[in-house]
Design a protein around this motif. Sequence first.
Motif, PDB file in Angstrom:
ATOM      1  N   UNK A 132      -3.309  -0.228 -64.456  1.00 27.43           N
ATOM      2  CA  UNK A 132      -2.277  -1.269 -64.515  1.00 27.43           C
ATOM      3  C   UNK A 132      -0.989  -0.810 -63.841  1.00 27.43           C
ATOM      4  N   UNK A 133      -0.413   0.277 -64.337  1.00 26.53           N
ATOM      5  CA  UNK A 133       0.905   0.691 -63.864  1.00 26.53           C
ATOM      6  C   UNK A 133       0.853   1.203 -62.425  1.00 26.53           C
ATOM      7  N   UNK A 134      -0.129   2.052 -62.123  1.00 26.39           N
ATOM      8  CA  UNK A 134      -0.197   2.628 -60.774  1.00 26.39           C
ATOM      9  C   UNK A 134      -0.375   1.560 -59.688  1.00 26.39           C
ATOM     10  N   UNK A 135      -1.332   0.619 -59.834  1.00 27.52           N
ATOM     11  CA  UNK A 135      -1.432  -0.414 -58.787  1.00 27.52           C
ATOM     12  C   UNK A 135      -0.185  -1.275 -58.669  1.00 27.52           C
ATOM     13  N   UNK A 136       0.447  -1.607 -59.807  1.00 28.28           N
ATOM     14  CA  UNK A 136       1.637  -2.458 -59.757  1.00 28.28           C
ATOM     15  C   UNK A 136       2.835  -1.746 -59.133  1.00 28.28           C
ATOM     16  N   UNK A 137       2.917  -0.437 -59.302  1.00 30.57           N
ATOM     17  CA  UNK A 137       4.054   0.320 -58.770  1.00 30.57           C
ATOM     18  C   UNK A 137       3.791   0.875 -57.381  1.00 30.57           C
ATOM     19  N   UNK A 138       2.619   0.583 -56.807  1.00 35.54           N
ATOM     20  CA  UNK A 138       2.246   1.172 -55.522  1.00 35.54           C
ATOM     21  C   UNK A 138       3.250   0.883 -54.396  1.00 35.54           C
ATOM     22  N   UNK A 139       3.771  -0.351 -54.260  1.00 34.67           N
ATOM     23  CA  UNK A 139       4.752  -0.571 -53.177  1.00 34.67           C
ATOM     24  C   UNK A 139       5.973   0.345 -53.260  1.00 34.67           C
ATOM     25  N   UNK A 140       6.519   0.538 -54.453  1.00 36.32           N
ATOM     26  CA  UNK A 140       7.672   1.432 -54.602  1.00 36.32           C
ATOM     27  C   UNK A 140       7.290   2.884 -54.345  1.00 36.32           C
ATOM     28  N   UNK A 141       6.075   3.252 -54.732  1.00 37.54           N
ATOM     29  CA  UNK A 141       5.629   4.626 -54.480  1.00 37.54           C
ATOM     30  C   UNK A 141       5.514   4.882 -52.987  1.00 37.54           C
TER      31      UNK A 141
ATOM     32  N   UNK B 243       8.676  30.667 -45.863  1.00 38.23           N
ATOM     33  CA  UNK B 243       9.045  30.237 -47.204  1.00 38.23           C
ATOM     34  C   UNK B 243      10.412  29.589 -47.257  1.00 38.23           C
ATOM     35  N   UNK B 244      11.358  30.112 -46.473  1.00 40.95           N
ATOM     36  CA  UNK B 244      12.703  29.528 -46.461  1.00 40.95           C
ATOM     37  C   UNK B 244      12.665  28.091 -45.945  1.00 40.95           C
ATOM     38  N   UNK B 245      11.876  27.843 -44.909  1.00 44.38           N
ATOM     39  CA  UNK B 245      11.780  26.488 -44.349  1.00 44.38           C
ATOM     40  C   UNK B 245      11.105  25.552 -45.336  1.00 44.38           C
ATOM     41  N   UNK B 246       9.980  25.982 -45.913  1.00 42.16           N
ATOM     42  CA  UNK B 246       9.260  25.124 -46.846  1.00 42.16           C
ATOM     43  C   UNK B 246      10.085  24.852 -48.101  1.00 42.16           C
ATOM     44  N   UNK B 247      10.856  25.837 -48.536  1.00 39.38           N
ATOM     45  CA  UNK B 247      11.719  25.667 -49.705  1.00 39.38           C
ATOM     46  C   UNK B 247      12.665  24.492 -49.498  1.00 39.38           C
ATOM     47  N   UNK B 248      13.298  24.431 -48.344  1.00 43.16           N
ATOM     48  CA  UNK B 248      14.266  23.370 -48.073  1.00 43.16           C
ATOM     49  C   UNK B 248      13.557  22.038 -47.842  1.00 43.16           C
ATOM     50  N   UNK B 249      12.406  22.048 -47.174  1.00 44.39           N
ATOM     51  CA  UNK B 249      11.663  20.805 -46.947  1.00 44.39           C
ATOM     52  C   UNK B 249      11.253  20.173 -48.274  1.00 44.39           C
ATOM     53  N   UNK B 250      10.744  20.981 -49.186  1.00 52.62           N
ATOM     54  CA  UNK B 250      10.311  20.457 -50.483  1.00 52.62           C
ATOM     55  C   UNK B 250      11.503  19.921 -51.270  1.00 52.62           C
ATOM     56  N   UNK B 251      12.604  20.660 -51.293  1.00 49.82           N
ATOM     57  CA  UNK B 251      13.783  20.192 -52.017  1.00 49.82           C
ATOM     58  C   UNK B 251      14.376  18.936 -51.388  1.00 49.82           C
ATOM     59  N   UNK B 252      14.195  18.774 -50.083  1.00 52.14           N
ATOM     60  CA  UNK B 252      14.703  17.577 -49.444  1.00 52.14           C
ATOM     61  C   UNK B 252      13.863  16.350 -49.723  1.00 52.14           C
ATOM     62  N   UNK B 253      12.538  16.518 -49.852  1.00 50.16           N
ATOM     63  CA  UNK B 253      11.644  15.366 -49.958  1.00 50.16           C
ATOM     64  C   UNK B 253      11.254  15.013 -51.386  1.00 50.16           C
ATOM     65  N   UNK B 254      11.075  16.003 -52.255  1.00 49.87           N
ATOM     66  CA  UNK B 254      10.555  15.740 -53.600  1.00 49.87           C
ATOM     67  C   UNK B 254      11.422  14.780 -54.416  1.00 49.87           C
ATOM     68  N   UNK B 255      12.762  14.896 -54.408  1.00 51.49           N
ATOM     69  CA  UNK B 255      13.553  13.937 -55.203  1.00 51.49           C
ATOM     70  C   UNK B 255      13.368  12.491 -54.764  1.00 51.49           C
ATOM     71  N   UNK B 256      13.262  12.250 -53.462  1.00 44.96           N
ATOM     72  CA  UNK B 256      13.061  10.875 -52.988  1.00 44.96           C
ATOM     73  C   UNK B 256      11.718  10.328 -53.460  1.00 44.96           C
ATOM     74  N   UNK B 257      10.671  11.150 -53.415  1.00 45.73           N
ATOM     75  CA  UNK B 257       9.353  10.703 -53.879  1.00 45.73           C
ATOM     76  C   UNK B 257       9.372  10.460 -55.382  1.00 45.73           C
ATOM     77  N   UNK B 258      10.022  11.345 -56.134  1.00 41.15           N
ATOM     78  CA  UNK B 258      10.119  11.166 -57.583  1.00 41.15           C
ATOM     79  C   UNK B 258      10.864   9.881 -57.925  1.00 41.15           C
ATOM     80  N   UNK B 259      11.953   9.603 -57.223  1.00 40.49           N
ATOM     81  CA  UNK B 259      12.691   8.366 -57.473  1.00 40.49           C
ATOM     82  C   UNK B 259      11.853   7.140 -57.148  1.00 40.49           C
ATOM     83  N   UNK B 260      11.016   7.226 -56.108  1.00 37.49           N
ATOM     84  CA  UNK B 260      10.132   6.110 -55.805  1.00 37.49           C
ATOM     85  C   UNK B 260       9.136   5.850 -56.922  1.00 37.49           C
TER      86      UNK B 260
END
Length: 294
Positions: A205-214, A158-175
């Motif tokens: 409409x929105x999802x296909x157009x934003x796919x490159x950034x995602x 759980x400690x490892x997954x906690x840090x992995x999720x916190x490290x990756x989720x903000x970057x994906x959300x910003x994308x």
Amino acid sequence: MAGDPAPPTTSAGDLRRDLSGLDALELAGAARERSRLATVLGALWPKLLALALAVLVWQVVVWSGWKPDYLLPGPAAVARGMVDIVPTGEFASAVATTMRRAVTGFALAAVIGFVLGIAVSRIRVLRAALGSMITALQTMPSIAWFPLAILLYQLTEGAILFVVVLGAAPAIANGVIAGVDYVPPVLVRVGRNIGARGLGLYRYVVAPASLPSIVAGLKQGWAFAWRSLMAGELLVTIANRPALGELLDVYREQSDSLHLIAMMIVVLAVGLVIDALFGQVDAAIRRRWGMTGG
């Protein structure tokens, strides 16, 4: 019998025309195979050249005598060391454990990042409250989360997954947020004019157009997840669960630079393979949108 029709005859001209058509099909297939091979070679040779240059620089540094061979072995010695460790059961188990953690953590981060990104991009109050916070979390060094993670989960998965999720989720959300923000308004207006509303507008409409950034956000999120995972496995050791990061620390404690560098190359190779997969996805999107050269 006299009343039966005469069998159809094939003239020499018809036969030559049919054979030329078959030849054209065969030549077209061969041309496609050559084109595919040329594409693969064209994408491969720059990477091989960069690898050769890196190995050459490494060997020159070893020849310079900057560090003794037992601290900084050359490429040939490290290759032999890799041959020693790769076929072992411990190595296979370590790779399986690390990849399982990576896939699990990245999948959780992707789900959280998508939900958070869509919510922030659609709700102005959330954007005002959380927009800058997501960027701040993305810039937070993953290693800084481990004291809290260990307090919350002790030395567990759980400690490892906690840090992995916190490290990756903000970057994906910003994308996701960036992708939605940069959708051309004319596409949204066209979608509404043809009847797309609510989730339908986002889906068609929105999802296909934003796919490159995602996809770019997912790629960056994977990079953060992989770095966080390596840091976590260096700090959190779980009994009877060998991992790549743990082996790095073991070889460091044993002052075994030969196998340490070999393991670092394995970690780098995994990162390159995943990056290549994201590159294929990006290339497929660009081909679908007609953004590749003629």
